[in-house]
Scaffold this active site. Sequence first.
Site, PDB file in Angstrom:
ATOM      1  N   SER A   1       0.847  -1.297   0.086  1.00 51.23           N
ATOM      2  CA  SER A   1       0.245   0.217   0.131  1.00 51.23           C
ATOM      3  C   SER A   1       0.932   0.961  -0.062  1.00 51.23           C
ATOM      4  CB  SER A   1      -0.722   0.158   0.784  1.00 51.23           C
ATOM      5  OG  SER A   1      -2.240   1.091   1.418  1.00 51.23           O
TER       6      SER A   1
ATOM      7  N   TYR B   1      -1.836  -0.250  10.712  1.00 56.47           N
ATOM      8  CA  TYR B   1      -2.206  -1.344   9.202  1.00 56.47           C
ATOM      9  C   TYR B   1      -0.502  -0.624   8.088  1.00 56.47           C
ATOM     10  CZ  TYR B   1      -3.529  -0.969   4.058  1.00 56.47           C
ATOM     11  OH  TYR B   1      -3.930  -0.593   3.408  1.00 56.47           O
TER      12      TYR B   1
END
Length: 253
Positions: free
Chosen positions: A144, A158
């Site tokens: 990501s 995250y």
Amino acid sequence: MGSLKGKRALITGGAQGLGEAITRELIRQGCSVAIHYFSSASEAENLKREANEAGVSAIALQADLRDTSQAESVVQRAVDFLGGLDILINNAGDLVARARLEEIDDAFWNRVFDINLKSAMAVTRAAVAALSAEGNSSIINLGSLAGRKGGHPGSLVYSTAKGALITWTRALSEELAGRGIRVNCVAPGLILGSRFHRTHTTEESAKATIAGIPLGRAGTPEDVARPVAFLASEYDGFITGVTLDINGGVYRA
């Protein structure tokens, strides 16, 4: 681009969001697919039906990949059904919820890491023997932009997990190169049209992010699926240990 026709792929989280788009692209290119899902049963069955209609084999496999025994079972069932394994897409992952430092307890930290990192480790470890047997195989991990830049407020855990996945990709590529396995990663930015951003990104936040994207738009799941298929293909057999940034120019390594 090398042909993926007849290749065999396992896609974790392959029935929704980016995973669904990746599965569809691999099917379009003639890949036989094992579609792992956690809760998207109907979507997985629809993809299986689409694959069969396109003349390729497909199986839908449910599992909670945070459980190592279930992760190992998914890989074994995929290998048994497909007759081997050429491609592994470690796509399963989630932000879970936005939480700032003071709100993070051990249970939340472990849950996010289990979903995003432990699952990839368990699946990959179980798949290495089958991938090694082919002599020219590929692993693609879904990172990501958050793992590159740190993400928006509330994505601390995250972002850290995805950053670890990017580093894990580099380390794993070195370890597995001698076994004929290439290991790469993609790091998507704002990709609208996926469950992830419908759940975790507000309309206002999306507009603000798009305003800072040099290409002037958000990405689509298909913008991610095509590069993943490219990295999986035989054409780029000299690419390994790379993280490909797919973000419209926001982050340029």
